[in-house]
Scaffold this motif. Structure first.
Motif, PDB file in Angstrom:
ATOM      1  N   GLN A  11       0.809  -1.137  -0.106  1.00 49.39           N
ATOM      2  CA  GLN A  11      -0.070  -0.027   0.044  1.00 49.39           C
ATOM      3  C   GLN A  11       0.914   1.147   0.053  1.00 49.39           C
ATOM      4  N   MET A  12       2.097   1.292   0.717  1.00 46.99           N
ATOM      5  CA  MET A  12       2.984   2.208   0.526  1.00 46.99           C
ATOM      6  C   MET A  12       3.649   2.466  -0.615  1.00 46.99           C
ATOM      7  N   GLU A  14       1.973   1.791  -3.428  1.00 43.17           N
ATOM      8  CA  GLU A  14       0.877   2.128  -4.315  1.00 43.17           C
ATOM      9  C   GLU A  14       0.461   3.583  -4.201  1.00 43.17           C
ATOM     10  N   THR A  15       0.821   4.363  -3.002  1.00 46.46           N
ATOM     11  CA  THR A  15       0.583   5.629  -2.783  1.00 46.46           C
ATOM     12  C   THR A  15       1.608   6.794  -3.364  1.00 46.46           C
ATOM     13  N   MET A  16       2.841   6.048  -3.362  1.00 49.21           N
ATOM     14  CA  MET A  16       4.057   6.764  -3.471  1.00 49.21           C
ATOM     15  C   MET A  16       4.002   7.090  -5.205  1.00 49.21           C
ATOM     16  N   PRO A  18       1.348   7.661  -7.687  1.00 50.39           N
ATOM     17  CA  PRO A  18       0.583   8.755  -7.897  1.00 50.39           C
ATOM     18  C   PRO A  18       1.167  10.143  -7.102  1.00 50.39           C
ATOM     19  N   GLY A  19       1.538  10.036  -5.912  1.00 48.06           N
ATOM     20  CA  GLY A  19       2.035  10.981  -5.133  1.00 48.06           C
ATOM     21  C   GLY A  19       3.441  11.699  -5.925  1.00 48.06           C
ATOM     22  N   THR A  22       2.424  13.245  -9.363  1.00 48.68           N
ATOM     23  CA  THR A  22       1.865  14.695  -8.851  1.00 48.68           C
ATOM     24  C   THR A  22       2.883  15.645  -8.560  1.00 48.68           C
TER      25      THR A  22
END
Length: 263
Positions: A11-12, A14-16, A18-19, A22
């Motif tokens: 999960q970490m 997976e968020t890295m 798109p972050g 951006t």
């Protein structure tokens, strides 16, 4: 991610992704803006959005739209203050900062109407409570006037909005909408004429009784005296409509008592 990777680790990552995308896009946009005459994103937003928005709404017309929209929403049971503040909060804060800066420089505050709008929003409820105490004969409105006076004195409007009720009440909608308008417009005029000291731009809690609140806003006893005049204007505004509602309530109470006596 492979099945052997723990869910928390997966999960970490997976968020890295798109972050990170951006962040890179923001850097690209920031660099592109730095090549223009705006230099920064803050200047770009202020020039393209903030300046035209202030020119269109930071005036008497914008203040009237704010007040009317707030009251119309309340008539449908929606918290008008919260909704309209979400839309106009930037205007209120920006004009407030401009008023403080002007006063500090020894100049007259440029946005009188916006500097007072939040305090004038609910002063009509005090006028309504006093009007009910003065002229009503029905038991329900006489009692409601006495019960609502302490809350109205501190600009808490919900007991009357839902207790009178003002919600979905086409007759009382007229003074309810007009109250902040007939309160602010004369106040701006007398301040511009020098009859009452102008506000200083100070931020004062709106739960303070209105005449005291206005005297703190302009640091003058003239604010307190004019505050009493504004309350009296609201009493006069509500009186004819309260009399209409009171006559209807008296008729209903008489009919109810007659029915009870027959049974």
């Amino acid at each position: 991610m492979p099945a052997s990777v723990p869910p928390a680790v997966g999960q970490m990552f997976e968020t890295m992704i798109p972050g990170g995308v951006t962040f890179i896009l923001y850097l690209v946009v920031r660099y592109a803006v730095s090549l223009t005459s705006f230099a920064t994103m803050q200047n770009l937003i202020y020039t393209i959005i903030q300046t035209p928005l202030m020119g269109a709404t930071a005036n008497m017309a914008g203040m009237l739209v704010y007040c009317i929209a707030s009251k119309v929403l309340w008539l449908f049971g929606i918290h008008g203050g919260l909704v309209t503040y979400a839309a106009f909060g930037t205007i209120i804060k920006t004009t407030g900062a401009a008023n403080v800066s002007a006063f500090a420089a020894g100049e007259t505050v440029p946005y009188l109407e916006w500097g007072m709008v939040t305090g004038f929003t609910n002063v009509g409820m005090l006028g309504l409570s006093l009007a009910m105490i003065i002229c009503t004969r029905s038991k329900q409105y006489k009692s409601l006037g006495k019960l609502s006076l302490p809350t109205s004195l501190f600009n808490i409007s919900e007991p009357l909005i839902f207790g009178f009720p003002l919600v979905m009440n086409p007759v009382m909608a007229i003074p309810f909408i007009l109250s902040p308008i007939v309160s602010i417009l004369p106040t701006v005029v007398v301040m511009q004429l020098g009859l009452v000291a102008p506000i200083t731009g100070a931020q004062v809690a709106t739960t303070i009784p209105f005449p005291i609140w206005l005297s703190l806003m302009n640091s003058s006893v003239s604010g307190f005296i004019w505050g009493l005049v504004v309350v009296a204007l609201n009493v006069l505004l509500y009186l004819p409509f309260v009399k209409i509602a009171d006559r209807m309530a008296c008729s209903e109470e008489t009919a109810s008592e007659a029915t009870g006596a027959q049974s």
